[in-house]
Design a protein around this motif. Structure first.
Motif, PDB file in Angstrom:
ATOM      1  N   LYS B  13       0.853  -1.236   0.184  1.00 42.97           N
ATOM      2  CA  LYS B  13       0.002  -0.018   0.043  1.00 42.97           C
ATOM      3  C   LYS B  13       0.776   1.165  -0.227  1.00 42.97           C
ATOM      4  CE  LYS B  13      -4.199  -1.753   2.428  1.00 42.97           C
ATOM      5  NZ  LYS B  13      -3.827  -3.185   1.982  1.00 42.97           N
ATOM      6  N   PRO B  14       0.410   2.352  -0.504  1.00 39.21           N
ATOM      7  CA  PRO B  14       1.013   3.449  -0.493  1.00 39.21           C
ATOM      8  C   PRO B  14       1.468   3.721   1.129  1.00 39.21           C
ATOM      9  CG  PRO B  14      -0.774   3.775  -1.905  1.00 39.21           C
ATOM     10  CD  PRO B  14      -0.906   2.490  -1.355  1.00 39.21           C
ATOM     11  N   THR B  15       2.604   4.517   1.107  1.00 37.43           N
ATOM     12  CA  THR B  15       3.449   4.789   2.466  1.00 37.43           C
ATOM     13  C   THR B  15       3.946   3.540   3.152  1.00 37.43           C
ATOM     14  OG1 THR B  15       1.558   4.653   4.187  1.00 37.43           O
ATOM     15  CG2 THR B  15       1.505   6.519   2.651  1.00 37.43           C
ATOM     16  N   GLN B  16       3.629   2.522   2.804  1.00 35.55           N
ATOM     17  CA  GLN B  16       4.216   1.364   3.414  1.00 35.55           C
ATOM     18  C   GLN B  16       5.665   1.236   2.818  1.00 35.55           C
ATOM     19  OE1 GLN B  16       1.769  -2.141   2.471  1.00 35.55           O
ATOM     20  NE2 GLN B  16       0.649  -1.719   4.558  1.00 35.55           N
ATOM     21  N   THR B  17       6.354   0.463   3.779  1.00 35.04           N
ATOM     22  CA  THR B  17       7.811   0.003   3.589  1.00 35.04           C
ATOM     23  C   THR B  17       7.875  -1.481   2.748  1.00 35.04           C
ATOM     24  OG1 THR B  17       8.599   1.257   5.272  1.00 35.04           O
ATOM     25  CG2 THR B  17      10.072  -0.587   4.575  1.00 35.04           C
ATOM     26  N   LEU B  18       8.625  -1.359   1.531  1.00 32.33           N
ATOM     27  CA  LEU B  18       8.891  -2.698   0.743  1.00 32.33           C
ATOM     28  C   LEU B  18      10.264  -3.240   1.287  1.00 32.33           C
ATOM     29  CD1 LEU B  18       8.260  -4.370  -1.680  1.00 32.33           C
ATOM     30  CD2 LEU B  18       9.790  -2.924  -2.865  1.00 32.33           C
ATOM     31  N   THR B  19       9.815  -4.521   1.493  1.00 26.72           N
ATOM     32  CA  THR B  19      11.361  -5.155   1.872  1.00 26.72           C
ATOM     33  C   THR B  19      11.463  -6.623   0.796  1.00 26.72           C
ATOM     34  OG1 THR B  19      11.248  -4.976   4.209  1.00 26.72           O
ATOM     35  CG2 THR B  19      12.630  -6.707   3.439  1.00 26.72           C
ATOM     36  N   LEU B  20      12.423  -6.383   0.135  1.00 27.86           N
ATOM     37  CA  LEU B  20      12.635  -7.548  -0.924  1.00 27.86           C
ATOM     38  C   LEU B  20      13.981  -8.197  -0.495  1.00 27.86           C
ATOM     39  CD1 LEU B  20      11.975  -5.338  -4.064  1.00 27.86           C
ATOM     40  CD2 LEU B  20      10.564  -7.125  -3.065  1.00 27.86           C
ATOM     41  N   THR B  21      14.097  -9.611  -0.575  1.00 27.71           N
ATOM     42  CA  THR B  21      14.996 -10.446  -0.622  1.00 27.71           C
ATOM     43  C   THR B  21      15.575 -11.141  -1.795  1.00 27.71           C
ATOM     44  OG1 THR B  21      14.488 -11.044   1.699  1.00 27.71           O
ATOM     45  CG2 THR B  21      16.040 -12.353   0.915  1.00 27.71           C
ATOM     46  N   CYS B  22      17.207 -10.977  -1.945  1.00 24.08           N
ATOM     47  CA  CYS B  22      17.777 -11.562  -3.192  1.00 24.08           C
ATOM     48  C   CYS B  22      18.410 -12.942  -2.643  1.00 24.08           C
ATOM     49  CB  CYS B  22      18.560 -10.484  -3.711  1.00 24.08           C
ATOM     50  SG  CYS B  22      19.573 -11.285  -5.097  1.00 24.08           S
ATOM     51  N   THR B  23      18.191 -13.961  -2.858  1.00 23.50           N
ATOM     52  CA  THR B  23      18.634 -15.332  -2.391  1.00 23.50           C
ATOM     53  C   THR B  23      19.375 -15.851  -3.665  1.00 23.50           C
ATOM     54  OG1 THR B  23      16.931 -15.564  -0.854  1.00 23.50           O
ATOM     55  CG2 THR B  23      18.507 -17.621  -1.419  1.00 23.50           C
ATOM     56  N   PHE B  24      20.735 -15.977  -3.438  1.00 22.78           N
ATOM     57  CA  PHE B  24      21.824 -16.209  -4.349  1.00 22.78           C
ATOM     58  C   PHE B  24      22.558 -17.530  -4.123  1.00 22.78           C
ATOM     59  CE2 PHE B  24      25.333 -14.670  -2.284  1.00 22.78           C
ATOM     60  CZ  PHE B  24      24.918 -13.661  -1.528  1.00 22.78           C
ATOM     61  N   SER B  25      23.042 -18.147  -5.189  1.00 21.67           N
ATOM     62  CA  SER B  25      23.994 -19.284  -5.140  1.00 21.67           C
ATOM     63  C   SER B  25      25.040 -19.189  -6.157  1.00 21.67           C
ATOM     64  CB  SER B  25      23.151 -20.673  -5.308  1.00 21.67           C
ATOM     65  OG  SER B  25      22.405 -20.681  -6.540  1.00 21.67           O
ATOM     66  N   GLY B  26      26.089 -19.773  -6.063  1.00 25.53           N
ATOM     67  CA  GLY B  26      27.205 -19.954  -6.929  1.00 25.53           C
ATOM     68  C   GLY B  26      28.384 -18.950  -6.633  1.00 25.53           C
ATOM     69  N   PHE B  27      28.007 -17.995  -5.767  1.00 24.15           N
ATOM     70  CA  PHE B  27      29.001 -17.301  -5.295  1.00 24.15           C
ATOM     71  C   PHE B  27      28.823 -16.737  -3.751  1.00 24.15           C
ATOM     72  CE2 PHE B  27      27.079 -13.187  -5.001  1.00 24.15           C
ATOM     73  CZ  PHE B  27      25.863 -13.165  -5.748  1.00 24.15           C
ATOM     74  N   SER B  28      29.827 -16.103  -3.038  1.00 26.14           N
ATOM     75  CA  SER B  28      29.659 -15.496  -1.546  1.00 26.14           C
ATOM     76  C   SER B  28      29.965 -14.316  -1.574  1.00 26.14           C
ATOM     77  CB  SER B  28      30.841 -16.507  -0.952  1.00 26.14           C
ATOM     78  OG  SER B  28      30.610 -16.196   0.497  1.00 26.14           O
ATOM     79  N   LEU B  29      29.178 -13.546  -0.814  1.00 29.87           N
ATOM     80  CA  LEU B  29      29.237 -12.022  -0.702  1.00 29.87           C
ATOM     81  C   LEU B  29      30.280 -11.881   0.378  1.00 29.87           C
ATOM     82  CD1 LEU B  29      26.287  -9.960  -0.668  1.00 29.87           C
ATOM     83  CD2 LEU B  29      28.322  -9.659  -2.028  1.00 29.87           C
ATOM     84  N   SER B  30      31.365 -12.996   0.896  1.00 27.90           N
ATOM     85  CA  SER B  30      32.384 -12.659   1.674  1.00 27.90           C
ATOM     86  C   SER B  30      33.745 -12.777   0.691  1.00 27.90           C
ATOM     87  CB  SER B  30      32.352 -13.806   2.714  1.00 27.90           C
ATOM     88  OG  SER B  30      32.546 -14.976   2.202  1.00 27.90           O
TER      89      SER B  30
END
Lengths: 111, 120
Positions: B13-30
């Motif tokens: 809804k308008p004014t709400q906060t959107l939270t999106l998640t990106c789940t990945f594989s094949g690499f590491s963010l470390s």
């Protein structure tokens, strides 16, 4: 209004060649060899076709080629095939705080 | 093989906060030099870069949306989360996450995208 300017549409017959232009400024296209091109079929994610102006990722047909002159980059597709019909977007690194800018997209129709 | 997949609400809804998640594989963010970016595309319109998070937790945001965006990572879960506050109907778009490597000025590959509609 997109930062990079592309023609809204281009068309060509099977077997022909077409070129899509992407015009920016000296802060993006003209200033760096970091132009990339993406192909997007309807409802699908963009696919990298060209990077660093003229390099093809592994698996991309050699019918796709890229070039740049001044502030304008170009994507050329030779030997058009029906499967090439898609939207094409250019992108460039930019020295502004935006980091990346995209073109407005070009719809390629294979007649 | 690197894969990414976006998840989150399809309607906010308008004014709400959107939270999106990106789940990945094949690499590491470390891994040094690796990053994940978010890009969106309103229906029938062009792509727009939103944010990027680096392996060392450095972050970059689109200047026009910086005040509304937060990007975080959970290395142990192989996830990157994007939050966008004060959602408006003009934020209706397909949101993509994509893999990025420092020194390479392109995103590849991209996730399949998730369509978010903002409507009351």
């Amino acid at each position: 209004q997109s930062a990079l300017t592309q023609p809204a549409s281009v068309s060509g017959s099977p077997g022909q060649s077409i070129t899509i232009s992407c015009t920016g400024t000296s802060s993006d296209v003209g200033g760096y060899n970091y132009v990339s091109w993406y192909q997007q079929h309807p409802g699908k994610a963009p696919k990298l076709m060209i990077y660093d102006v003229s390099n093809r990722p592994s698996g991309v047909s050699n019918r796709f080629s890229g070039s740049k002159s001044g502030n304008t980059a170009s994507l050329t597709i030779s030997g058009l095939q029906a499967e090439d019909e898609a939207d094409y977007y250019c992108s460039s690194y930019t020295s502004s705080s935006t980091f990346w800018v995209f073109g407005g997209g070009t719809k390629l129709t294979v007649l | 093989q690197i894969t990414l997949k976006e998840s989150g609400p399809t309607l906010v809804k308008p004014t709400q906060t959107l939270t999106l998640t990106c789940t990945f594989s094949g690499f590491s963010l470390s891994t040094s030099g690796v990053g994940v970016g978010w890009i969106r595309q309103p229906p029938g319109k062009a792509l727009e870069w939103l944010a990027l998070i680096y392996w060392d937790d450095d972050k970059r945001y689109s200047p026009s949306l910086k005040s509304r965006l937060t990007i975080t990572k959970d290395t142990s879960k192989n996830q990157v989360v994007l939050t966008m506050t004060n959602m408006d109907p003009v934020d209706t778009a397909t949101y993509y996450c994509a893999h990025w490597v420092i020194g390479f000025y392109w995103f590849d590959p991209w996730g399949q995208g998730t369509l978010v509609t903002v409507s009351s």
